[in-house]
Structure formats: structure tokens, C-alpha cells
Design a protein around this motif. Structure first.
Motif, mmCIF file in Angstrom:
data_model
loop_
_atom_site.group_PDB
_atom_site.id
_atom_site.type_symbol
_atom_site.label_atom_id
_atom_site.label_comp_id
_atom_site.label_asym_id
_atom_site.label_seq_id
_atom_site.Cartn_x
_atom_site.Cartn_y
_atom_site.Cartn_z
ATOM 1 N N ALA A 1 0.832 -1.202 0.000
ATOM 2 C CA ALA A 1 0.000 0.000 0.000
ATOM 3 C C ALA A 1 0.868 1.254 0.000
ATOM 4 O O ALA A 1 1.874 1.328 0.706
ATOM 5 C CB ALA A 1 -0.917 -0.004 1.219
ATOM 6 N N ILE A 2 0.490 2.214 -0.822
ATOM 7 C CA ILE A 2 1.073 3.555 -0.765
ATOM 8 C C ILE A 2 -0.032 4.524 -0.364
ATOM 9 O O ILE A 2 -1.214 4.273 -0.641
ATOM 10 C CB ILE A 2 1.706 3.976 -2.108
ATOM 11 N N ALA A 3 0.342 5.602 0.297
ATOM 12 C CA ALA A 3 -0.687 6.467 0.888
ATOM 13 C C ALA A 3 -0.373 7.944 0.691
ATOM 14 O O ALA A 3 0.787 8.350 0.569
ATOM 15 C CB ALA A 3 -0.834 6.164 2.380
ATOM 16 N N GLU A 4 -1.458 8.711 0.667
ATOM 17 C CA GLU A 4 -1.405 10.173 0.684
ATOM 18 C C GLU A 4 -2.248 10.610 1.875
ATOM 19 O O GLU A 4 -3.425 10.229 1.972
ATOM 20 C CB GLU A 4 -1.976 10.711 -0.636
ATOM 21 N N THR A 5 -1.692 11.353 2.800
ATOM 22 C CA THR A 5 -2.399 11.691 4.041
ATOM 23 C C THR A 5 -2.598 13.183 4.165
ATOM 24 O O THR A 5 -1.710 13.981 3.821
ATOM 25 C CB THR A 5 -1.615 11.181 5.270
ATOM 26 N N LEU A 6 -3.754 13.570 4.663
ATOM 27 C CA LEU A 6 -4.076 14.982 4.895
ATOM 28 C C LEU A 6 -4.649 15.112 6.299
ATOM 29 O O LEU A 6 -5.758 14.657 6.581
ATOM 30 C CB LEU A 6 -5.096 15.473 3.864
ATOM 31 N N SER A 7 -3.868 15.718 7.190
ATOM 32 C CA SER A 7 -4.313 15.985 8.562
ATOM 33 C C SER A 7 -4.730 17.443 8.653
ATOM 34 O O SER A 7 -3.982 18.336 8.232
ATOM 35 C CB SER A 7 -3.178 15.685 9.548
#
Length: 565
Positions: free
Chosen positions: A504-510
Motif C-alpha cells: 500500500a502507498i498512501a497520501e495523508t491529509l491531517s
């Protein structure tokens, strides 16, 4: 209690064997009684019996060094007769039996050899335990479809029970039932996520989705066969077999290795008839392989795992996981819930369908035919005193509104939504009529993910991509010094594809106050992206490029999964 040891000649004497057969139901059971009477261990009895019958003794390790010939003696017949045909290291045919007294099996085998080209033949003897153990191990690799024949003149109306094992498949009378069951059986063994049955003008192609891409497994000739296969799928899915002009959706269950596996069915009309796609939902798959499901098992980078864990531990709010179908969204949510499931909180899920079973979690399946929709179920869940809620998917404005309200009133809500990246999620909720201020107040963070195929470790070699591919992939020459390019040649371990497994690869926005203000004001997307960059956003493409730099995948693979920025 065993008899006193007696001479080998007495043990194998014809009169003694006849006496033992009177005490047993078959010659095979007689052999077992003889072994007990002889008072020797398995190896001792094997050596003695081999010497008496003039056969070579064969252990389970010896069987593993030879190639089984299931086209001569099928897997089912080998189980039934306890006799296996092998080709040894010298390309000679060796027949290994556990019952050297079975004259019927010998006659049956010699009859099958009449039409076979001349080949040296020898006999071996094995213990019953070794032979059975070998067959059990081989059931995990033998393909059921290879052991059945398909003709165009079979009756698809036979309603045999859908039991998925090689013995049950081969004992089924209807060849269409055998074809459907063996297709499902082989897909489960291969770890496929979907089965595609594509009807052509002259037959049908069977394809599996393995590691996210389609692989052609078999071609079936005959238009009649393809029609009957589709009819069989409709029957077990409780669909209308007479309707061929409109799409139909259904589901059914199979029993494999003592566990139930759900399959979702989509029937679609095409130019030559109908196509079917069967999505395999093995709710025990991940937990069965790894005992416990966690974020580590999914292969996320450390930063993405830290992001999910931090948001999962918050007391309330909304955590969104986004991506296309088959990108692992639901599995990620399950992993997050598994890690925080300490038994101190009431966790309730509503899903369509329940894909994996979680201990200590109330899981509710959607049933739209009975009126249990996501929205109605979510309303009921809020009256069930939950602490944490999982909504399988946000599909409609009503479900979106209730999920946001639940997150604003002290509940932690995990859910998934279809979108291409973390920024598209904002537009999805706006289009569903959710008030932007309420949405950003409830939202803790968004994770967008994809699954990338990983180079096969058995056949990976160093590689240097062409200058054209590097340019097309958007990489600058200055950055290439940190790259360890690798490519896999393809081997038996990876079925010749060069890839084994996915990561899995991810893009995160907090969300921080700046981002919340911009999103509530519906600011331009460029401003929101700039603020997210300042807050430390790393895109899906950047995560994918990191895998290439580490030699874990190829530029062609990340170009397939993520767009060049």
C-alpha cells in the motif's frame, strides 16, 4: 494390544492375509492390520514389505523429489486407490502404492497404460500415512480445472451442492457444475480477488485478478458451454436465468476448507451473450494468514501508519479512507479498528457485505431488500450506545449527513468513500449537500491509498530504465543517484509475471486550523493544496517513487497506478 512379533514370511503368507482380510473391510485395511501384527515401526515395515514384494521403498521425501502424473492417475483416483504415478529423475514412470495386494488397481492402471507411449515402468511401495500426507500437501497446488473435461453437450440444470474441494468437484456428475466449482476452487488457491467470465463469439475466457491485474487462466470452446456456465452462476446466485438483456447483481457462499467464503456476482449483457464477474470476499483470509490484522501487515510507510494510529486514538471525529474499488480501503479501516479494539469501547460497523469478521465487534450487514440501508442502519446504531462506528461506504447524501452528525456528537467514525485523492473528497461531500462548515469541523483527516505490485524477490535483478521512460515518469536526472532500479525476470514463484504481492502507498491529509478555514470558505483548490504542502503533505506519486528508489517496484508499475505530477 499388539500381537507378539512374528516372522515376515508368516506376515506376508497368503493364508495369513486372507485371515486378516476377514477381520477388515478391504485389502488396504488388511495391510494396516498386518503392520500392527508385525510389531515394527513404519520404516521397518516399509523396508521389509518392499523386500518381500520386490518393490522399491518410497518415503514422503522421495515422493517430493519426483513429478506427479495426475493425467495418468487423477488426484481423486490417487486418493481413492492410494496409488500415485510419478516421473522420476531419470524420466521413468514409477507407480507408488500403499497396497501391493490390490490386483484391481494394478489391472486398472495397466489398462490405462495401453495407449501411452513406451516408457520404463517400475513399482514402489509407501506407507499409508506417507502417501496420504503427500496427497494432502498436493491438494494445495493441484488445479481442479486441469482434471476435468468440458464438452458442449452437458446439462446445466443439475443442482449439485457447491462444495469446494477436489474430491467433491470430480465426483459431481454435471460437467458445467464441475467447471464452475473448479474455477472458484483454483481462484481461492491462487489468491485471486475476482473471477472474470468473458463470453466470446466462440466460447469463453476465464480470467483471475491476481495482484490487481487480470491473468487469463483458461479458454473454453463452445457458445453452448458459456451460456450454461452463466446459467449455473445465476442459479446459485438466485438470479433470473431467463433475463439476459439487463444487468443483474447477486451473491452466494461456498464452503472451502471448513470456512464460508462470500462471492458477489455481477452479470452484464454483451454482444455475444453475458459476462460475469465474481468478487471473492474471504473474511478469514487476512486474519487466518497473520493471526491478527494490523497496519504493519499492509505494508504502509512509517509516516502513514503513524498518521492512521494517531487519528484512530482520537475520542471523536471523522477518519476518511479513499481510493478506487480494490485499493484496500476497507482492509485499512479493519486494521485500524483491530488495533484499537481493546474491549473497553463499543464498536459497531455497518457494511455491504461484512468482508472480515472482527472479534468483539458488532458487525451489521446491509440488507436493502429488507429495508436495512446504510442510512437507516446508521440511525439505529446511534441508539445502540456506540463509542466507535464504521460505515462501510458513504454512497448517498443521507448517509453522509448522518455520519458527519455522529462525528460531531462525540462518536469516532471510520468510513470509506470513492475519490481519486484527498482533495477530491472535499468535492464529493459538497456535491452530496453536506454543509462545508459541519464537514470540516467533524473531519480529523483523510487517507488516500493505492496498491502497487512488488518485484518478485526470487528473480529480481539490477536494471537501468531507458532515458525515455525516466523522462516520461517525470524524474529529473539529478535525483537518480539515490535510485536502486530493479526488475524481475519472471519465474515459477511469481507465475512469470515478475511481481509477487502488493504494497500500500498512501497520501495523508491531517487538518489544522488553516486548512479548516480554507475548506469551510470553499477556497480555490490551489490554495488548499499549497496549505497542505506547507503542512507536510506527501502525495501518492511521491510514495510510489520511494518504492522505485528502494528497488521494490518498477517505473512502469507506478506509472500504471499513479499519474505523473
Amino acid at each position: 494390544m499388539k500381537n507378539e512379533p512374528i516372522s515376515l514370511k508368516r506376515v506376508l503368507d497368503a493364508e495369513f492375509i486372507v485371515e486378516m482380510q476377514r477381520q477388515s473391510s478391504s485389502a488396504l485395511n488388511a495391510i494396516e492390520l498386518i503392520a500392527e501384527s508385525f510389531g515394527a515401526d513404519a520404516d521397518g515395515y516399509l523396508q521389509a514389505a518392499a523386500a518381500y514384494f520386490g518393490m522399491a521403498p518410497v518415503t514422503i521425501d522421495g515422493m517430493r523429489l519426483m513429478k506427479p502424473e495426475f493425467d495418468l492417475i487423477s488426484f481423486v483416483d490417487a486418493n481413492k486407490r492410494l496409488c500415485i504415478a510419478f516421473t522420476d529423475q531419470n524420466n521413468e514412470l514409477k507407480l507408488v502404492t500403499a497396497d501391493p495386494l490390490d490386483v484391481r488397481t494394478r489391472s486398472w492402471i495397466y489398462a490405462r497404460l495401453r495407449n501411452r507411449s513406451a516408457q520404463s515402468l517400475s513399482w514402489g511401495i509407501a506407507t499409508i500415512g506417507d502417501l496420504r500426507s503427500y496427497l494432502v500437501s498436493m491438494e494445495k497446488t493441484v488445479r481442479a480445472m486441469d482434471s476435468i473435461g468440458i464438452s458442449d453437450t452437458v446439462n446445466a440444470s443439475d443442482s449439485a451442492a457447491l462444495s469446494i474441494s477436489i474430491e467433491d468437484i470430480s465426483s459431481t456428475g454435471s460437467q458445467i457444475v464441475r467447471l464452475v466449482n473448479s474455477t472458484i476452487y483454483d481462484a481461492l488457491r491462487a489468491g485471486a480477488s475476482d473471477i472474470h467470465l468473458e463470453t466470446l463469439s466462440h466460447g469463453m475466457n476465464i480470467k483471475y485478478r491476481l495482484d490487481g491485474v487480470l491473468t487469463t487462466i483458461k479458454h473454453i470452446d463452445g457458445s453452448d458451454t458459456s451460456e450454461q456456465v452463466l446459467s449455473r452462476i445465476k442459479v446459485i446466485s438466485e438470479l433470473d436465468i431467463a433475463e439476459r438483456r439487463i444487468p443483474q447483481d447477486g451473491r452466494f457462499k461456498v464452503l472451502a476448507e471448513t470456512r464460508e467464503i462470500d462471492l458477489r456476482v455481477s452479470i452484464m449483457p454483451n454482444l455475444f451473450g453475458e459476462d460475469a464477474v465474481l468478487r471473492i470476499l474471504d473474511r478469514y483470509h487476512l486474519s487466518g494468514e497473520r493471526q491478527t490484522l494490523s497496519l504493519e501487515t499492509l505494508g504502509f510507510a512509517d509516516s502513514a501508519m503513524a498518521f492512521v494510529r494517531r487519528l484512530s486514538l482520537l475520542p471523536y471525529g471523522l477518519l476518511l479512507v479513499t481510493g478506487p474499488t480494490g485499493s484496500g480501503k476497507t482492509t485499512t479501516v479493519y486494521a485500524a479498528i483491530s488495533e484499537i479494539n481493546t474491549g473497553l469501547d463499543k464498536i459497531v460497523t455497518i457494511e455491504d457485505p461484512v468482508e472480515y469478521q472482527l472479534a468483539g465487534v458488532l458487525q451489521i450487514p446491509v440488507n436493502e431488500k429488507k429495508g436495512l440501508t446504510f442510512a437507516r442502519g446508521l440511525r439505529s446504531i446511534l441508539r445502540h450506545d456506540p463509542d466507535k462506528i464504521m460505515v462501510g461506504e458513504i454512497r448517498d447524501p443521507e448517509t453522509a449527513q448522518i455520519a458527519v452528525q455522529a462525528a460531531l456528537t462525540g462518536h469516532q467514525v471510520f468510513t470509506t468513500v470513492h475519490a481519486n485523492n484527498v482533495f477530491d473528497v472535499i468535492g464529493r461531500f459538497a456535491n452530496m449537500g453536506v454543509d462545508s462548515y459541519s464537514f470540516v469541523s467533524a473531519l480529523n483527516g483523510i487517507l488516500a491509498q493505492r496498491l502497487v505490485r512488488i518485484n518478485c524477490p526470487q528473480c529480481a535483478i539490477d536494471d537501468q530504465p531507458s532515458a525515455e521512460l525516466i523522462h516520461r515518469s517525470g524524474l529529473g536526472t539529478a535525483a537518480l543517484s539515490r535510485f536502486n532500479f530493479k526488475r524481475s525476470l519472471g519465474c515459477a514463484h511469481c507465475r512469470g509475471t515478475g511481481f509477487k504481492g502488493r504494497r500500500a502507498i498512501a497520501e495523508t491529509l491531517s487538518l489544522d486550523d488553516t486548512l479548516r478555514d480554507l475548506m469551510a470558505e470553499r477556497a480555490a483548490l490551489s490554495k488548499i493544496k499549497h496549505a497542505a504542502r506547507l503542512a507536510g503533505l506527501r502525495t501518492l506519486r511521491e510514495s510510489a517513487v520511494d518504492l522505485v528508489a528502494a528497488g521494490m517496484t518498477t517505473l512502469e508499475e507506478i506509472n500504471r497506478v499513479t499519474p505523473v505530477e
